[in-house]
Design a protein around this motif. Sequence first.
Motif, PDB file in Angstrom:
ATOM      1  N   UNK A 153      10.299 -15.660 -47.241  1.00  0.00           N
ATOM      2  CA  UNK A 153      10.674 -14.455 -46.149  1.00  0.00           C
ATOM      3  C   UNK A 153      10.761 -13.266 -46.956  1.00  0.00           C
ATOM      4  N   UNK A 154      11.863 -13.113 -48.145  1.00  0.00           N
ATOM      5  CA  UNK A 154      12.030 -11.980 -48.754  1.00  0.00           C
ATOM      6  C   UNK A 154      10.618 -11.453 -49.602  1.00  0.00           C
ATOM      7  N   UNK A 155      10.023 -12.380 -49.916  1.00  0.00           N
ATOM      8  CA  UNK A 155       8.664 -12.037 -50.401  1.00  0.00           C
ATOM      9  C   UNK A 155       7.552 -11.435 -49.377  1.00  0.00           C
ATOM     10  N   UNK A 156       7.683 -11.769 -48.255  1.00  0.00           N
ATOM     11  CA  UNK A 156       6.843 -11.419 -47.174  1.00  0.00           C
ATOM     12  C   UNK A 156       7.175  -9.811 -46.821  1.00  0.00           C
ATOM     13  N   UNK A 157       8.763  -9.712 -46.904  1.00  0.00           N
ATOM     14  CA  UNK A 157       9.132  -8.465 -46.525  1.00  0.00           C
ATOM     15  C   UNK A 157       8.754  -7.660 -47.595  1.00  0.00           C
ATOM     16  N   UNK A 158       8.761  -7.641 -48.985  1.00  0.00           N
ATOM     17  CA  UNK A 158       8.346  -6.837 -50.077  1.00  0.00           C
ATOM     18  C   UNK A 158       7.090  -6.707 -49.978  1.00  0.00           C
TER      19      UNK A 158
ATOM     20  N   UNK B 205      21.563  -9.078 -54.749  1.00  0.00           N
ATOM     21  CA  UNK B 205      22.339 -10.018 -53.778  1.00  0.00           C
ATOM     22  C   UNK B 205      21.491 -10.227 -52.507  1.00  0.00           C
ATOM     23  N   UNK B 206      20.455  -9.474 -52.090  1.00  0.00           N
ATOM     24  CA  UNK B 206      19.708  -9.803 -51.106  1.00  0.00           C
ATOM     25  C   UNK B 206      18.952 -11.064 -51.331  1.00  0.00           C
ATOM     26  N   UNK B 207      18.281 -11.010 -52.586  1.00  0.00           N
ATOM     27  CA  UNK B 207      17.581 -12.031 -53.069  1.00  0.00           C
ATOM     28  C   UNK B 207      18.253 -13.567 -53.140  1.00  0.00           C
ATOM     29  N   UNK B 208      19.736 -13.431 -53.225  1.00  0.00           N
ATOM     30  CA  UNK B 208      20.796 -14.306 -53.238  1.00  0.00           C
ATOM     31  C   UNK B 208      21.055 -15.031 -51.593  1.00  0.00           C
ATOM     32  N   UNK B 209      20.799 -14.084 -50.953  1.00  0.00           N
ATOM     33  CA  UNK B 209      21.290 -14.446 -49.431  1.00  0.00           C
ATOM     34  C   UNK B 209      19.969 -14.908 -48.625  1.00  0.00           C
TER      35      UNK B 209
ATOM     36  N   UNK C 145       1.985 -15.106 -47.134  1.00  0.00           N
ATOM     37  CA  UNK C 145       2.414 -15.927 -46.035  1.00  0.00           C
ATOM     38  C   UNK C 145       2.173 -17.267 -46.166  1.00  0.00           C
ATOM     39  N   UNK C 146       1.575 -17.734 -47.227  1.00  0.00           N
ATOM     40  CA  UNK C 146       1.338 -19.303 -47.558  1.00  0.00           C
ATOM     41  C   UNK C 146       2.208 -19.492 -48.661  1.00  0.00           C
ATOM     42  N   UNK C 147       3.287 -18.777 -48.863  1.00  0.00           N
ATOM     43  CA  UNK C 147       4.505 -19.346 -49.884  1.00  0.00           C
ATOM     44  C   UNK C 147       5.281 -20.193 -48.931  1.00  0.00           C
TER      45      UNK C 147
ATOM     46  N   UNK D 236      11.943  -8.424 -58.132  1.00  0.00           N
ATOM     47  CA  UNK D 236      11.902  -8.625 -59.286  1.00  0.00           C
ATOM     48  C   UNK D 236      13.081  -9.856 -59.167  1.00  0.00           C
ATOM     49  N   UNK D 237      14.324  -9.802 -58.661  1.00  0.00           N
ATOM     50  CA  UNK D 237      15.157 -11.100 -58.538  1.00  0.00           C
ATOM     51  C   UNK D 237      14.470 -12.299 -58.168  1.00  0.00           C
ATOM     52  N   UNK D 238      13.716 -12.171 -57.104  1.00  0.00           N
ATOM     53  CA  UNK D 238      13.225 -13.262 -56.356  1.00  0.00           C
ATOM     54  C   UNK D 238      11.924 -13.809 -57.290  1.00  0.00           C
TER      55      UNK D 238
END
Length: 656
Positions: A95-100, A86-90, A207-209, A138-140
């Motif tokens: 940004x989510x990859x940087x958080x992980x 759900x988080x990866x969808x929202x 951070x370059x993504x 994983x989902x992202x």
Amino acid sequence: MADGTPPHEPPQGSSHSQYALLRQRRFLPFFLTQALGAFNDNVYRQAIIGMLFWLGVSSADKTLYTNLAPALFILPYFLFSALAGQIAEKVEKSRLIRITTAMEIAIMSLAAVGFMTQNLTVLLVALFGTGLQSTLFGPVKYSILPTVLHPRELTGGNGLVEMGTSISILVGMIIGGMVFNAAGDNGPWVAGALVIALAVTGHLVSRAIPPASAGAPELKVNWNPIPESFAVLRLAKKQLAVRNAVLGVSWFWFVGTVLTSQLPTYAEVNLGGSATLYIFALAMFSVGTGVGSLLCEKLSARTVEIGLVPLGAFGMTAFLLDLSLSRPDAAGMTGLDVMGFLQQPGGWRTTIDLLGIGLFTGFFVVPLFALIQSRTPKSEMSRVFAGLNIQNSGFIVLAAVLGLTLQLPSFEVAGVRVPMPELDIPQVFLALAIANAAVALWIFTIVPEFLMRFLSWMLVRTLYRLRPGGIDRIPDEGAALVVCNHVSYMDALILAACIPRPVRFVMYYRIFNVPVMHWFFRTAKAIPIAGARENPELMQRAFDDIDAALAEGEIVCIFPEGSLTRDGEIAAFKSGVEKVLERRPVPVIPMALRGMWTSMWSRRSARAEAGRLGRMRAPRGFRARVEVVAAAPMDGAQVDAGMLEAKVRELRGDHA
């Protein structure tokens, strides 16, 4: 995208090779980030094992780690995958990859404390944290690819990701296992510094993504993991082909877990090797998987070619079977290094078997990932991959339990003694080969599209040398009508091999009913049609089916000439195409086949017997060169049969 390249479209002038992606910002930072993550996870896990041996801890502590570590790492997948999906969808994906990756820095800092204090409890807590971080990533990891890659790049992109993951896991295990041997008394400090440095590097690269849009930013997150876990599993099963692709990926993890968990003992007992030989055996499997993953793009001609899945399944079965037979008994020698093993009878055979299993595993799993990505709505994709991760976890646990219990004489459940077959490791491999064949046949029976694509892929690639051009102009989503000249009985199979999306072909009912080919056409949901004088009911039903398919957002292909060419030239387009567009004016993609008139299964003579198909034309040479070219979509509300005929003639030119 941040670099100005629209999502789904490769940069102008870019190479058709998947390796060109490694030079592009839309892919390279993500590729490096996921590879560094897999590398660091395995450095960390192997370093813990190395520390336990370095400390000379008791067998009880080693047993504690051996039993707890896999459970702690995989537990978050069961608990938090639904939330992660759900988080990866929202959330916007980069940004989510940087958080992980920032989470990874914190987790590895805790791990460093565990190494420096030599505290197994702290290390196990950090191991749980790495499982949690992997669950969120994983989902992202797979849902970002369709956002930044064109559909014709999905197979190559997934191949690179699988290759990077396989090699990163292997190298991470080697480096992690060497840390304490190489660093001696400084081992705890070196291990801690290494995992932190890798985590920081991964975060800086992430951070370059470039930004990648969220699939469903308006999604309301359900924080209750139990009902949401069932919800994402239902999403993964909503479409039959996707459901079975998800099952296939989980089966890949089952096979990989059974095989790799047996390799340490197999290398020692059956191969007569040392720990070095176990790493060599694992390396052969990993390298084979990497090579197979990379070859998928070449073999599929840059389409999502699920015909490779049966090829992979049959190849895995064959090499697993041979592996079970190559060293059936305990080795007569012990402590062999790699060269010593290769000089033994059957050494090279076992090595080739491990490479072959890995190679065909790559053929098996990469198209499955690409199929899931290409046929899942982008607003559901992260949650579908979350459901996949839950199912994968169950298959991994089942594989670990079966791999252990099948080798026991019996085990006790609730006071009841359950007898077991007490298999040795080669017999486990034999059982795995049989199970792999049975599961593959079951999947291909309930979803004949897999087997149909395999047979058509084999047939087309054997008889022709295809050269597609302009196929990227076919829209990624939504309804479209493809119009093409009609040269041979193989036209539909050739176009299906080039067009990355499933196509509903409209074809003369006599061709639809050709023996053997009928199964292909029926499985591909082709639409048979007849002339108004022959069978007006069938003609009307065909037009209704065409409109229904377009209403569902599918691609429909028609051959407006109405019959095969009798002399190699394009005949006048009939008005049927206009009737289709009057009911539903969808975009029209003109396409042309070049070089087919001199190939197999084209019409030889205009003097076909009444009620029978014309005879085959003998080809000038085996594997004739055939080109398939497409023009830009045309507005279905603004075209007529004459305009489309002129465009197809222009595309074909003088290349009959």
